[in-house]
Design a protein around this motif. Structure first.
Motif, PDB file in Angstrom:
ATOM      1  N   PRO A  33       0.817  -1.217   0.000  1.00 49.90           N
ATOM      2  CA  PRO A  33       0.000   0.000   0.000  1.00 49.90           C
ATOM      3  C   PRO A  33       0.858   1.279   0.000  1.00 49.90           C
ATOM      4  N   GLU A  34       1.936   1.310   0.786  1.00 52.67           N
ATOM      5  CA  GLU A  34       2.804   2.492   0.807  1.00 52.67           C
ATOM      6  C   GLU A  34       3.506   2.681  -0.538  1.00 52.67           C
ATOM      7  N   GLU A  35       3.935   1.594  -1.161  1.00 50.78           N
ATOM      8  CA  GLU A  35       4.600   1.714  -2.469  1.00 50.78           C
ATOM      9  C   GLU A  35       3.630   2.247  -3.515  1.00 50.78           C
ATOM     10  N   GLY A  36       2.359   1.856  -3.430  1.00 54.68           N
ATOM     11  CA  GLY A  36       1.366   2.405  -4.355  1.00 54.68           C
ATOM     12  C   GLY A  36       1.259   3.916  -4.215  1.00 54.68           C
ATOM     13  N   VAL A  37       1.262   4.407  -2.970  1.00 51.64           N
ATOM     14  CA  VAL A  37       1.217   5.853  -2.735  1.00 51.64           C
ATOM     15  C   VAL A  37       2.499   6.496  -3.249  1.00 51.64           C
ATOM     16  N   ARG A  38       3.642   5.861  -3.007  1.00 52.59           N
ATOM     17  CA  ARG A  38       4.914   6.417  -3.483  1.00 52.59           C
ATOM     18  C   ARG A  38       4.908   6.534  -5.004  1.00 52.59           C
ATOM     19  N   GLN A  39       4.437   5.503  -5.703  1.00 54.31           N
ATOM     20  CA  GLN A  39       4.422   5.552  -7.168  1.00 54.31           C
ATOM     21  C   GLN A  39       3.501   6.658  -7.682  1.00 54.31           C
ATOM     22  N   GLY A  77      17.451  20.170  -6.982  1.00 58.70           N
ATOM     23  CA  GLY A  77      17.483  21.248  -7.954  1.00 58.70           C
ATOM     24  C   GLY A  77      18.543  20.979  -8.999  1.00 58.70           C
ATOM     25  N   THR A  78      18.573  21.812 -10.004  1.00 55.49           N
ATOM     26  CA  THR A  78      19.573  21.650 -11.061  1.00 55.49           C
ATOM     27  C   THR A  78      20.984  21.886 -10.528  1.00 55.49           C
ATOM     28  N   ASP A  79      21.087  22.500  -9.337  1.00 57.61           N
ATOM     29  CA  ASP A  79      22.388  22.700  -8.693  1.00 57.61           C
ATOM     30  C   ASP A  79      22.729  21.559  -7.726  1.00 57.61           C
ATOM     31  N   ALA A  80      21.929  20.490  -7.726  1.00 60.09           N
ATOM     32  CA  ALA A  80      22.123  19.279  -6.914  1.00 60.09           C
ATOM     33  C   ALA A  80      21.803  19.475  -5.433  1.00 60.09           C
ATOM     34  N   ARG A  81      21.217  20.602  -5.064  1.00 58.38           N
ATOM     35  CA  ARG A  81      20.805  20.794  -3.670  1.00 58.38           C
ATOM     36  C   ARG A  81      19.411  20.212  -3.463  1.00 58.38           C
ATOM     37  N   PRO A  82      19.163  19.582  -2.287  1.00 59.54           N
ATOM     38  CA  PRO A  82      17.825  19.066  -2.009  1.00 59.54           C
ATOM     39  C   PRO A  82      16.804  20.198  -1.941  1.00 59.54           C
ATOM     40  N   LEU A  83      15.680  20.002  -2.639  1.00 57.86           N
ATOM     41  CA  LEU A  83      14.604  20.992  -2.642  1.00 57.86           C
ATOM     42  C   LEU A  83      13.393  20.531  -1.848  1.00 57.86           C
ATOM     43  N   MET A  84      13.115  19.232  -1.880  1.00 60.22           N
ATOM     44  CA  MET A  84      11.904  18.713  -1.237  1.00 60.22           C
ATOM     45  C   MET A  84      12.163  17.311  -0.705  1.00 60.22           C
ATOM     46  N   VAL A  85      11.693  17.072   0.513  1.00 63.09           N
ATOM     47  CA  VAL A  85      11.660  15.723   1.075  1.00 63.09           C
ATOM     48  C   VAL A  85      10.228  15.246   0.975  1.00 63.09           C
ATOM     49  N   VAL A  86      10.043  14.023   0.481  1.00 61.15           N
ATOM     50  CA  VAL A  86       8.714  13.436   0.314  1.00 61.15           C
ATOM     51  C   VAL A  86       8.584  12.261   1.281  1.00 61.15           C
ATOM     52  N   GLU A  87       7.544  12.289   2.077  1.00 59.41           N
ATOM     53  CA  GLU A  87       7.256  11.190   2.993  1.00 59.41           C
ATOM     54  C   GLU A  87       5.902  10.610   2.641  1.00 59.41           C
ATOM     55  N   CYS A  88       5.870   9.311   2.321  1.00 62.89           N
ATOM     56  CA  CYS A  88       4.640   8.629   1.926  1.00 62.89           C
ATOM     57  C   CYS A  88       4.219   7.634   2.999  1.00 62.89           C
ATOM     58  N   LYS A  89       2.931   7.529   3.179  1.00 65.25           N
ATOM     59  CA  LYS A  89       2.338   6.551   4.088  1.00 65.25           C
ATOM     60  C   LYS A  89       1.263   5.794   3.331  1.00 65.25           C
ATOM     61  N   ALA A  90       0.939   4.599   3.808  1.00 62.17           N
ATOM     62  CA  ALA A  90      -0.143   3.819   3.216  1.00 62.17           C
ATOM     63  C   ALA A  90      -1.464   4.571   3.391  1.00 62.17           C
ATOM     64  N   PRO A  91      -2.453   4.314   2.527  1.00 60.31           N
ATOM     65  CA  PRO A  91      -3.732   5.030   2.620  1.00 60.31           C
ATOM     66  C   PRO A  91      -4.436   4.899   3.961  1.00 60.31           C
ATOM     67  N   ASP A  92      -4.212   3.813   4.684  1.00 62.35           N
ATOM     68  CA  ASP A  92      -4.877   3.650   5.974  1.00 62.35           C
ATOM     69  C   ASP A  92      -4.086   4.257   7.137  1.00 62.35           C
ATOM     70  N   VAL A  93      -2.968   4.933   6.823  1.00 50.86           N
ATOM     71  CA  VAL A  93      -2.159   5.600   7.846  1.00 50.86           C
ATOM     72  C   VAL A  93      -2.395   7.105   7.745  1.00 50.86           C
ATOM     73  N   ALA A  94      -2.906   7.677   8.807  1.00 49.07           N
ATOM     74  CA  ALA A  94      -3.210   9.111   8.805  1.00 49.07           C
ATOM     75  C   ALA A  94      -1.919   9.935   8.797  1.00 49.07           C
ATOM     76  N   ILE A  95      -1.995  11.098   8.163  1.00 47.92           N
ATOM     77  CA  ILE A  95      -0.899  12.063   8.215  1.00 47.92           C
ATOM     78  C   ILE A  95      -1.044  12.794   9.557  1.00 47.92           C
ATOM     79  N   THR A  96      -0.093  12.557  10.449  1.00 49.49           N
ATOM     80  CA  THR A  96      -0.168  13.111  11.800  1.00 49.49           C
ATOM     81  C   THR A  96       1.109  13.878  12.114  1.00 49.49           C
ATOM     82  N   ASP A  97       1.179  14.388  13.337  1.00 51.25           N
ATOM     83  CA  ASP A  97       2.396  15.056  13.790  1.00 51.25           C
ATOM     84  C   ASP A  97       3.588  14.103  13.737  1.00 51.25           C
ATOM     85  N   LYS A  98       3.341  12.815  13.944  1.00 51.83           N
ATOM     86  CA  LYS A  98       4.415  11.818  13.881  1.00 51.83           C
ATOM     87  C   LYS A  98       5.012  11.768  12.458  1.00 51.83           C
ATOM     88  N   THR A  99       4.154  11.844  11.448  1.00 49.46           N
ATOM     89  CA  THR A  99       4.614  11.870  10.059  1.00 49.46           C
ATOM     90  C   THR A  99       5.427  13.134   9.810  1.00 49.46           C
TER      91      THR A  99
END
Length: 154
Positions: A33-39, A77-99
């Motif tokens: 389920p988490e991999e489906g959200v990641r894709q 970015g095109t300068d190789a600096r990190p621009l965004m961190v992506v955190e995925c959870k399975a659909p049955d896992v709520a996005i909470t303060d822990k996430t």
């Protein structure tokens, strides 16, 4: 030479398990389920937010307080600096303060401008500015992530 477009959501069965082909990692992975959200999130980043495939790292290794961790994805970015961190959870896992805490730990190591939290039902994007997390009302495209002019910016 033009880059070949990724083929998304290709699946197959092997030994009773469903696998999905990850076009960014260029390999088959178990379709949890988490991999489906990641894709779906990777598809969104590449196809709708115009992030070049070569600037997305999937399951990116991060040292957090001396421990090896893996961010679901990091956009660069095109300068190789990190621009965004992506955190995925399975659909049955709520996005909470822990996430959010998990994403903030990755932020402490990588210092990106944005955090994206998704569970397939909802996505929350936060801009990091002067140490503060500011919820956004839209998802930034790659140009906006890099600080280029964007109609969504004030």
């Amino acid at each position: 030479m033009e880059q070949q477009k990724p083929q998304w959501f290709k699946t197959e069965m092997r030994e009773g398990k469903t696998l999905v082909f990850d076009p960014l990692r260029k390999r088959w992975v178990a379709l949890t389920p988490e991999e489906g959200v990641r894709q779906k999130t990777l598809y969104l980043l590449v196809e709708h937010l115009h992030v070049p495939t070569g600037l997305v790292a999937v399951e990116y290794s991060v040292k957090v307080n001396g421990l090896d961790r893996r961010a679901d994805a990091v956009v660069f970015g095109t300068d190789a600096r990190p621009l965004m961190v992506v955190e995925c959870k399975a659909p049955d896992v709520a996005i909470t303060d822990k996430t959010l805490d998990q994403a903030v730990r990755y932020h402490s190591a990588l210092q990106p401008r944005f955090l994206l939290l998704c569970n397939g039902k909802e996505c929350h994007c936060l801009r990091v500015a002067n140490g503060d997390l500011q919820p956004m009302d839209h998802l930034p495209d790659h140009d906006e992530m890099q600080g280029r002019q964007n109609p969504h910016q004030p």
